[in-house]
Scaffold this motif. Sequence first.
Motif, short mmCIF file in Angstrom:
data_model
loop_
_atom_site.label_atom_id
_atom_site.label_comp_id
_atom_site.label_asym_id
_atom_site.label_seq_id
_atom_site.Cartn_x
_atom_site.Cartn_y
_atom_site.Cartn_z
N ALA A 290 0.85 -1.19 0.00
CA ALA A 290 0.00 0.00 0.00
C ALA A 290 0.88 1.24 0.00
O ALA A 290 1.93 1.27 0.65
N PHE A 291 0.43 2.27 -0.72
CA PHE A 291 1.15 3.54 -0.84
C PHE A 291 0.26 4.62 -0.25
O PHE A 291 -0.79 4.93 -0.81
N LEU A 292 0.68 5.19 0.88
CA LEU A 292 -0.16 6.13 1.62
C LEU A 292 0.48 7.52 1.63
O LEU A 292 1.69 7.65 1.76
N GLY A 293 -0.37 8.53 1.55
CA GLY A 293 0.08 9.91 1.69
C GLY A 293 -0.62 10.58 2.85
O GLY A 293 -1.80 10.35 3.08
N VAL A 294 0.11 11.39 3.62
CA VAL A 294 -0.47 12.15 4.72
C VAL A 294 -0.05 13.60 4.59
O VAL A 294 0.93 13.93 3.93
N PHE A 295 -0.83 14.47 5.22
CA PHE A 295 -0.50 15.89 5.20
C PHE A 295 0.33 16.28 6.42
O PHE A 295 1.27 17.06 6.33
N HIS A 296 -0.03 15.74 7.58
CA HIS A 296 0.65 16.08 8.83
C HIS A 296 1.74 15.04 9.13
O HIS A 296 1.45 13.85 9.27
N ALA B 173 6.12 1.47 -7.88
CA ALA B 173 6.76 0.27 -8.43
C ALA B 173 7.70 -0.36 -7.41
O ALA B 173 7.78 -1.59 -7.28
N PHE B 174 8.41 0.49 -6.67
CA PHE B 174 9.31 0.01 -5.62
C PHE B 174 8.53 -0.72 -4.53
O PHE B 174 8.90 -1.83 -4.12
N LEU B 175 7.42 -0.14 -4.08
CA LEU B 175 6.62 -0.76 -3.03
C LEU B 175 5.98 -2.06 -3.52
O LEU B 175 5.85 -3.03 -2.75
#
Length: 354
Positions: A221-227, A326-328
């Motif tokens: 899974a590839f996750l993005g967060v703001f904080h 791709a790496f993940l």
Amino acid sequence: MTDDHLEQLEDDNHLPEAHPFSGYLRTFFRGPGRSRSLTREEAFEAFSMILRDEVEPIQLGAFLLMLRYRAETPEELAGMIEAVRKAARLELDDESLIPEKCHPMLDWPSYAAGRSRGLPWFVLSAMLLSRNGIPVLMHGYNSHLTNGVSTEVAVKTLKLPLAMSADEARSDIASKGFAYLPLRHIHPKLQELIGLRPLLGLRSPVNTLLRLLNPLQARAAFLGVFHPAFLDVHRETGKLLELPRIGVIKGGGGEAERTPFKHVDLRMLDNGELSDVRWPALLARTEKDDEDNSPVTLQHFMAVWRGEVEDSAAIARIKGSAAMGAFLAGKADYMDEAEALVDGWWEKRDRKIG
């Protein structure tokens, strides 16, 4: 009168019978030295009640705001995620009955919204991966987007599959290598909860737990967060849930999108082990002025994919995010290898849509 006296009165039936949910609130609000976080099991039961509409609005608001105020723990998040997976019937009795081709290699949640969000270049990153042997499930809801284009609008414009259920998403993964599953088709109560943001004035724990939901149990899974404070919370929660491999970044507008103008730390969980991989800046900061002047329109979004305009910042975002994906997903063992792989895919891409 002390809490102990009040509880004794309740035991003596001198007060009305307490609501079944009130015990969880009492755990939060008993005061200094007596309040505590919920256990994983308590969080599961409490959030299960919420998903079944068994709580009063005042209780729901108190619960969500308290978690937001003191920040949810990994144990609480793990319990709530397990409650969602059960309520949404995402847990299958026998995963082996699902054909391998129906499993995404990469889960890519998209739940960010706000003034800092422009065009969702990461959708093009996911499409590039899906066309090159990395099946991607994207799921999300971009509520109250004040600037730019939502993920779902971009998906529809690109004529990518938009699924109405988890089963349909699996079918789309098998046949087309990509699916977008809107939150409303995962569980309608979740969209209602995340939609409380303008009423509460703040994001809630729902925004956090959805990023870790991984509805179809992708390998990575590839996750993005703001904080930045939430980077390690996601990893620790993933470890409790025994997720095999996740990567978390502080991404553009809170999405899993690599900014090209500074280094980005990919915080990883890989089979229970935590590690950090620093990905360097792709462009000089002087090029950011050009990006700021780029039009935030679907026409520009599509033109970049088709090669009709040259937007170095957008292309760096697309390729940079795709390289991390791709790496993940395990298509490359090293950062340089992933970036070289994606460079080749980008140059050879089919520029047609649909």
